[in-house]
Structures are given as C-alpha cells and as structure tokens.
Write a protein that holds these residues in place. Structure first.
Motif, PDB file in Angstrom:
ATOM      1  N   SER A  78      63.059  52.363  35.287  1.00  0.00           N
ATOM      2  CA  SER A  78      62.325  51.474  34.392  1.00  0.00           C
ATOM      3  C   SER A  78      60.815  51.783  34.442  1.00  0.00           C
ATOM      4  CB  SER A  78      62.581  50.021  34.811  1.00  0.00           C
ATOM      5  OG  SER A  78      61.909  49.151  33.924  1.00  0.00           O
ATOM      6  N   THR A  79      60.082  51.093  33.596  1.00  0.00           N
ATOM      7  CA  THR A  79      58.617  51.256  33.597  1.00  0.00           C
ATOM      8  C   THR A  79      57.990  49.874  33.558  1.00  0.00           C
ATOM      9  OG1 THR A  79      58.788  53.327  32.374  1.00  0.00           O
ATOM     10  CG2 THR A  79      56.634  52.232  32.388  1.00  0.00           C
ATOM     11  N   TRP A  80      57.119  49.634  34.526  1.00  0.00           N
ATOM     12  CA  TRP A  80      56.410  48.366  34.560  1.00  0.00           C
ATOM     13  C   TRP A  80      55.023  48.552  33.960  1.00  0.00           C
ATOM     14  CZ3 TRP A  80      57.556  46.846  40.354  1.00  0.00           C
ATOM     15  CH2 TRP A  80      58.909  46.560  40.470  1.00  0.00           C
ATOM     16  N   ALA A  81      54.424  47.450  33.563  1.00  0.00           N
ATOM     17  CA  ALA A  81      53.052  47.515  33.037  1.00  0.00           C
ATOM     18  C   ALA A  81      52.156  46.651  33.903  1.00  0.00           C
ATOM     19  CB  ALA A  81      53.001  47.025  31.599  1.00  0.00           C
ATOM     20  N   LEU A  82      51.071  47.266  34.373  1.00  0.00           N
ATOM     21  CA  LEU A  82      50.098  46.512  35.157  1.00  0.00           C
ATOM     22  C   LEU A  82      48.876  46.266  34.269  1.00  0.00           C
ATOM     23  CD1 LEU A  82      49.223  45.326  37.879  1.00  0.00           C
ATOM     24  CD2 LEU A  82      48.220  47.550  38.430  1.00  0.00           C
ATOM     25  N   ARG A  83      48.627  45.008  33.978  1.00  0.00           N
ATOM     26  CA  ARG A  83      47.474  44.675  33.121  1.00  0.00           C
ATOM     27  C   ARG A  83      46.362  44.125  34.008  1.00  0.00           C
ATOM     28  NH1 ARG A  83      49.321  45.374  28.174  1.00  0.00           N
ATOM     29  NH2 ARG A  83      51.498  44.860  27.742  1.00  0.00           N
ATOM     30  N   LEU A  84      45.126  44.646  33.752  1.00  0.00           N
ATOM     31  CA  LEU A  84      43.987  44.227  34.557  1.00  0.00           C
ATOM     32  C   LEU A  84      42.833  43.827  33.638  1.00  0.00           C
ATOM     33  CD1 LEU A  84      44.964  47.371  35.615  1.00  0.00           C
ATOM     34  CD2 LEU A  84      43.974  46.408  37.703  1.00  0.00           C
ATOM     35  N   SER A  85      42.078  42.875  34.100  1.00  0.00           N
ATOM     36  CA  SER A  85      40.861  42.541  33.358  1.00  0.00           C
ATOM     37  C   SER A  85      39.766  42.221  34.368  1.00  0.00           C
ATOM     38  CB  SER A  85      41.088  41.343  32.430  1.00  0.00           C
ATOM     39  OG  SER A  85      41.239  40.173  33.196  1.00  0.00           O
ATOM     40  N   ALA A  86      38.533  42.426  33.951  1.00  0.00           N
ATOM     41  CA  ALA A  86      37.405  42.164  34.856  1.00  0.00           C
ATOM     42  C   ALA A  86      36.182  41.764  34.048  1.00  0.00           C
ATOM     43  CB  ALA A  86      37.088  43.414  35.674  1.00  0.00           C
ATOM     44  N   ASP A  87      35.295  41.123  34.754  1.00  0.00           N
ATOM     45  CA  ASP A  87      33.992  40.800  34.150  1.00  0.00           C
ATOM     46  C   ASP A  87      33.036  41.940  34.520  1.00  0.00           C
ATOM     47  OD1 ASP A  87      31.561  39.897  33.367  1.00  0.00           O
ATOM     48  OD2 ASP A  87      31.879  37.843  34.077  1.00  0.00           O
ATOM     49  N   ARG A  88      32.509  42.554  33.511  1.00  0.00           N
ATOM     50  CA  ARG A  88      31.666  43.734  33.711  1.00  0.00           C
ATOM     51  C   ARG A  88      30.540  43.454  34.720  1.00  0.00           C
ATOM     52  NH1 ARG A  88      30.880  48.140  30.679  1.00  0.00           N
ATOM     53  NH2 ARG A  88      32.206  47.387  28.999  1.00  0.00           N
ATOM     54  N   ARG A  89      30.029  42.241  34.664  1.00  0.00           N
ATOM     55  CA  ARG A  89      28.868  41.921  35.486  1.00  0.00           C
ATOM     56  C   ARG A  89      29.187  41.944  36.969  1.00  0.00           C
ATOM     57  NH1 ARG A  89      27.526  36.424  32.652  1.00  0.00           N
ATOM     58  NH2 ARG A  89      29.790  36.534  32.592  1.00  0.00           N
TER      59      ARG A  89
END
Ligand code: ADP
Length: 731
Positions: free
Chosen positions: A282-293
């Motif tokens: 299978s293939t999992w998806a890792l989603r990431l987000s960040a505050d640039r600052r």
C-alpha cells in the motif's frame, strides 16, 4: 538665439526625485531579494523536515514489518508449534516497545466445513479450551494463538474474515507470499470500545510456511492502532511543524486519517507538503504543514529591516541632495548675478575703452602714456607715426633720445633727457608746447613736434605721464618761408622804391630847373627819370601781382571743370607770341602737339602754362628766336604728362629742383627780369591738382619742363555738366 533656462528649483527637485526613486527602488529591490531568499530558505526547511518525517515514518513501519517477518519465519520453523513455542517466540516483542501494536496472532485458514477439524487439531496441540467462532458461511481465518502487546491481551478463536480489511490483507499476503498491510479499519478487538476511543488501525499480515516443503500454515497478524503507532513518533519529528497527518485508504478506497498531531500554538499553516510513503503493498500519505515564521532562517525580518533602513537612508540622502543642489543653485545664481554685473561693467568699460581707442586712433595728434618706469603703456597710431618707430624703446627714458632721434628745435642738438616733456611730467610738472625735432630712418628730413605733457595717475596711485605730440613741421616751414618771404619782399620792394624815390627827386629837380628855364638836356633828363620811376613802379607792381598769385595758388578754391587743353595752350601761345616787344627775327617758333581735354581749374592751369611758356621765351638768348615744343602724353590711368621744351639758356646742373623754390632764381638767369616766384606758383598749382612738376636739361640745349595731371583726362564728347572732382587741399 536664447536658450530656455531650466529653473533651479525644478532642477533640484528633479535630481532629488531621481535619487529618491533610485534609492527606494534599490531598498525595496534588496528587501525583495532578501525576502525571496527567505521564502526559498523556508521552502527548503520545509522540504527537509517533510523528508525527515517521512523517513522516520518509513523506518518505523519497516521495523514493524521486519519484526513480523522474523516472527513468521520463527513460527514456520517450528515442526509442531505449541502454545509454549509461540509464547517463547512472541513474548520478546513486548520489550521492543512497538507503539500501537495490540497483539501478534497466528491466524490459520479453515474452510466452512473444516472448522471443527481445525479446532480439534489445535486442541490436540494443547490448546484445549480453543473455541473457533466462525463468521458467515464462507472461508474462515481463525486466530488460534496470540500474544498481547502493550498490556493488551489477545483474543483467540475470532474469525478474521468478519472484517473486510484484514481479510483482504490475509488474502493478499497469501497470494503474494509477502507481508501485506491492510486498509484502515477498527480492530475487531476494539469493537467493544466506545466509538470515541476507537482508533483507525491497520494490520500487517505475514504468511507462515512450515517445514522443508514450505506448506502454508497460516498468517502472523499484527494489529496496530494508528494514532498510538504514529502519534508519539510524529510528535518527536514534528518540532516546528504545525500539523502532521498520516493518511491511508480504508476498505472503501477512501483516504482516512490514521494518525495526526496538531500544534495549534505553532501559528498558521502557510507551508504545506504531502509525502507518499510506500508500505508493503500500500501507499500512505504523510501531510505536513508549518508556519513559515517558526522555521529558522525563513522569516528573520531582515528584508523588512533592510528595506526600511534603505528607505530611511534614501530619505536622508534625498534631503541632503536637495539641500546641496539647491545650495549649489543658490551659490550659482549668486555667482551668475555677480558675473552678469561684472560682464555688464566689463561691457561698459570695454565700450568706453573702445570709444577712447577710436578717438585716439582717429585724431591726428599723437598721444602717449608712460608708466612710472618710463615704459609706454599706451600710444595711438599718430604717436607711432610721428615718432617714426614701430618698436618701443628698451631701457626707459634714457634711451629715448637715441631710439627716437630727438633733437632740440635747431635740429642738431641732442635733446637732454631731463628736459623731455614726458620725463618732466613724470616728475610732477605740467609742460606745454615744447618744440622738438624727430629725425630717424622714418623721418630722415626730420619732423618738428610741439609736445605738451601732464602727470597722470596710471593705476593704484602710481604716477605716470601723458603727452600730446602735435606735428608743426608744415607750420614751421610756412613760418620759415614767410620769414624769407618777408625778407625777399622787403628787399625786392626796397630796390625799386629807392630807384623810384631817387629818380623822383631827380625829376623834381629837373622840373624845377625847367621851370627856371633850363634847356632841352634837362628835359631829356626829366624824361629819363620819369621812365625810371615808371620802370620801378612796374617792377613793384609785378612783384605784388606775383605775390598775390602765389598766395592765390595756395589758398584759392579749386574750381575743376572740363576744358580743352589745346584751346587753352593756343590762347596762351597767341597772347605771348603776339606781344609787341617781339621783333620779327625773334618771334617764337612754337609747336603744339595733340592735347587732350582735361578736368582742371582753367584759371590756375592757364597760369601754369603761361608761366612755363613765358619763361621759355624769356630765357632765350637775345637775338635768337625762341623755339618751344608743347606736347602731351596720356597714360592708361587717364593721367596726362604735359611737356614744354625750349632751346633757351638752360638751367645750370644742380639747380633744376631748386628753381621751384620761391624766390629762387638760377645763377644764369639774373640778367632777365623776374621775381623767382613763377615756378613756385606752378608747383603749388600742379600739386593741388595731385600732380608733379619737374625740370631737366633738353638734349642739344635748353630746358624741358614737364608736369602731370593724374586721372584728369576727359574722354568722349563733352557732357552737359562736368563731374565734380575731389579738390586737392592747399599745402
Ligand atoms: P623768374 O622767371 O621770375 O625769375 P621763375 O620762378 O619763373 O622766376 O624762374 C626761376 C628761375 O628759373 C629763373 O630765374 C631762371 O633762372 C630759371 N628758369 C626758369 N625757366 C627757365 C627756362 N625756360 N630756361 C632757363 N632757365 C629758366
């Protein structure tokens, strides 16, 4: 053409605006570049962190898979697997701290009709209490041995086919003979939990093959709760990140969240990444987000600082330039005003100087200014001409006498330096009308100057001197001439007067004697005396007439008109030759050649020709008929040269020029009556017509007189009105 002037204010504004625009552009441009670099740095940071998180997830997942693969191999290696064997193999897994792993279970297949047999066979291996609970009527897969992990017990006897996700994973593992991962689902053992505690989970299924023949025994199944599995790890890899979400498909093919970590305190999520992580089949998806600052180097505030600093510097620079440029403009306009004033003054001064120079250049008197050192500061052309030297004297006033050839009025005594008018004026004296003779190469005959001088302030209070040179040469000549004239006139009048007086007395006495009765001899004596008186009177009359003619020749207005020289000469000749005193034997023989019409003063020209013809007749030896040739020759310039040649007594050598001086009588002519003024009158008249008169010997005896009248020949028929020629001024 006037050039349109740019207002200084506008120029300053333009320069300042230019600097402001360039400065702002630079500041904002540098700020923008730095900001772009920061954004790029933020992106790179985010990329690095995303890769690190994905790598961590991948490594952790593989650790589970590898562990399960080892367990499956160990279980397959047992010939007769007992519960004790199973426990010995699987219990060490507890120490491995496999987060989220609930239990590891041996699952065996069983057809619908084989459930009792399979249950019995495992009871035979010591699992006496084993009860298999089939679900549905198809194939089954029962957990027969299990070890609970993470303080969770395992449950055996469950039919794994009751849940689609693990059933599919088991089928896939058996088909591929590889470990398979299930879609996301709620573990069967969690179904008893309240819904809010149920976690999206997955199961890893590893096929177990037994013995040398590798017969299929079943599967090792490892159930893992998603959030527990990944939550801790995502927390570990997530500093600086705001959201981390691990997603996988569920049994319906929909992407669902298996685990997520959320840091609301980490600001806004303006950077996002999604990384795909292959896990088994299978293939999992890792989603990431960040505050640039929050990312190091991604939002330092440096671009803003640089741009703001640049703008401030630009503002200061613009102000400075405004002050400088307007200051420069103010200074320039002050200089311009001063320069304009200076230029106006200079123009006025040069106009004055030009006027002065024009006056000085135009006057006939010489003007010279010397400085304190005796060198000439200024002199006009007339001064140059009168002094006769182009070069200034070198060596000051001491050299003037030699340099200019300055003499006293006697013309021979060198002029003493200390008495020179300019030298005296330099000493502060005012000097008037000092006579001085200048004789040098330019004036070999000498010029007589009357010099007046005054001290003058040249510059800065330094005393110089100015002198005016007035040429009195002609006046002195006239004076000399007048003095001689007076002497000669007195002498020439005295002789006939004495004669008249003496014979007058004689006649008176004779008349007295006659009255007393004297005879014929006394009468004869009285008659002779009267004749002598008349002769003396005639001489005086002639002298006075010629004196008047001489004066008239100089002073009378020249009335030029067209005249026939031939007619004029003929008239003179006729008058002269028809005189009653000529005997037949001495009647003049006159030849008159062709003569042109000329423009001249008829009265004065007649006087010239009459004098010359008269002299030619007079100065012929007695008893010899006068022989006169009158001819003329014209030149290409319209001038005429008239020649009057005689065969008379001639003029002694060396006296041909002197006979034209007033009262000069040649040494051989004194036997003839005369005043010595006739030729002087001729010269004056000819020179007033612009011509020249001379005399020379006539080859074979006699004299040739010739005079010229330049540009006077009249061509063509006589016009109605004669043109007016410029009169030659009296000398
Ligand atoms: P005047 O004849 O009254 O003496 P002129 O001025 O006419 O004065 O002449 C000056 C002198 O020139 C004369 O005295 C004479 O000696 C000489 N002279 C003039 N004309 C002739 C001439 N044709 N031949 C010889 N001598 C002349």
């Amino acid at each position: 053409m006037s050039r349109r002037r740019v207002q200084p204010w506008w120029r300053a504004a333009a320069v300042s605006a230019l600097v402001a625009v360039v400065g702002c552009t630079l500041a904002l441009g540098v700020g923008a570049v730095l900001r772009r670099n920061e954004l790029a740095a933020g992106d790179a940071q985010m990329d690095r962190r995303s890769t690190a998180a994905a790598t961590a997830v991948k490594i952790e997942t593989h650790r589970y898979i590898d562990t399960l693969r080892n367990v499956a191999a160990a279980v397959g290696a047992q010939q007769d697997l007992t519960a004790a064997d199973f426990a010995a193999i699987t219990t060490p897994l507890r120490a491995m701290a496999l987060a989220g792993a609930t239990s590891v279970t041996l699952v065996v297949p069983a057809g619908n009709r084989e459930v009792a047999r399979v249950q019995q066979s495992w009871r035979d291996r010591g699992l006496t209490g084993l009860v298999l609970r089939p679900h549905g009527s198809g194939d089954h897969a029962f957990s027969v041995l299990g070890t609970g992990l993470n303080a969770t017990s395992s449950t055996v006897g469950l039919d794994m086919m009751q849940a689609a996700a693990p059933a599919a994973a088991l089928a896939e593992a058996r088909r591929s003979r590889q470990i398979a991962v299930s879609d996301t689902y709620h573990l069967i053992i969690d179904r008893s939990l309240p819904p809010e505690r149920r976690q999206n989970s997955f199961a890893l299924a590893a096929p177990v093959y037994q013995g040398a023949e590798q017969s299929f025994l079943g599967w090792m199944l490892l159930g893992v709760r998603g959030q527990d599995f990944m939550g801790a790890m995502l927390t570990a890899v997530g500093p600086g990140l705001r959201d981390l979400t691990l997603e996988a498909d569920d049994a319906d093919g929909l992407l669902v969240t298996m685990a997520s970590v959320h840091h609301p305190e980490a600001g806004s999520a303006d950077l996002r990444r999604t990384v795909e992580i292959p896990v088994a089949n299978s293939t999992w998806a890792l989603r990431l987000s960040a505050d640039r600052r929050t990312l190091p180097g991604a939002d330092t505030g440096q671009p803003l600082t640089v741009a703001a600093g640049g703008l401030v510097v630009t503002l200061l620079l613009t102000s400075l330039i405004w002050v400088l440029v307007t200051g420069r403009q103010r200074a320039r306009s002050r200089v311009h005003a001063a320069t304009s004033k200076l230029a106006a003054e200079q123009t006025a001064a040069s106009r004055q100087a030009g006027l002065l120079r024009a006056v000085l250049d135009s006057i006939s008197d010489g003007v010279g200014v010397i400085g304190p050192d005796g060198n000439f500061l200024l002199h006009n052309p007339a001064a140059r001409g009168l002094l006769g030297q182009e070069e200034d004297a070198v060596g000051g006033t001491d050299s003037w006498q030699q340099h200019f050839g300055l003499y006293r009025a006697d013309g021979v005594t060198a002029f003493p330096v200390e008495e020179m008018p300019l030298v005296r004026a330099l000493g502060g004296e005012s000097v008037d009308h000092v006579e001085m003779v200048v004789r040098n190469n330019t004036h070999p005959d000498g010029r007589v100057l009357s010099v007046s001088a005054r001290p003058v302030d040249t510059s800065g209070g330094l005393r110089g001197a100015v002198a005016v040179f007035h040429d009195i040469t002609d006046r002195k000549r006239v004076e000399t001439e007048l003095r001689g004239f007076a002497g000669v006139v007195a002498h020439d009048l005295k002789a006939p007067l004495t004669l008249v007086s003496a014979y007058g007395e004689l006649v008176t006495e004779a008349l007295d004697d006659l009255a007393a009765g004297a005879g014929a001899p006394t009468l004869e004596q009285a008659r002779k005396g009267t004749a002598k008186v008349l002769h003396g009177a005639a001489r005086m009359q002639r002298l006075i007439t010629e004196l008047l003619d001489y004066t008239a020749a100089r002073d009378a207005t020249l009335r030029v008109e067209r005249l026939s020289m031939r007619a004029l000469v003929d008239d003179v000749v006729v008058t002269r030759t028809d005189a009653p005193d000529h005997q037949a034997v001495s009647r003049p023989d006159v030849f008159v050649g062709p003569l042109p019409d000329v423009y001249a003063d008829p009265v004065l020209l007649r006087q010239v020709i009459d004098n010359l013809v008269g002299n030619a007749i007079k100065y012929t030896p007695p008893g010899q008929p006068p022989r006169i040739d009158i001819t003329a020759r014209t030149d290409e310039d319209g001038g005429v040269r008239v020649r009057i040649a005689d065969r008379g007594i001639g003029i002694p050598d060396g006296e041909h020029a002197a006979v034209f001086d007033s009262f000069h009588r040649a040494s051989n002519g004194t036997a003839h009556p005369g005043t010595g003024l006739g030729l002087a009158i001729c010269r004056r008249i000819v020179e007033r017509h612009g011509g020249h008169i001379d005399a020379g010997p006539n080859p074979g005896g006699g004299t040739i007189f010739a005079f010229t009248l330049p540009g006077s020949v009249a061509y063509g028929p006589e016009p109605v009105e004669a043109p007016v020629l410029d009169a030659v001024p009296a000398s």
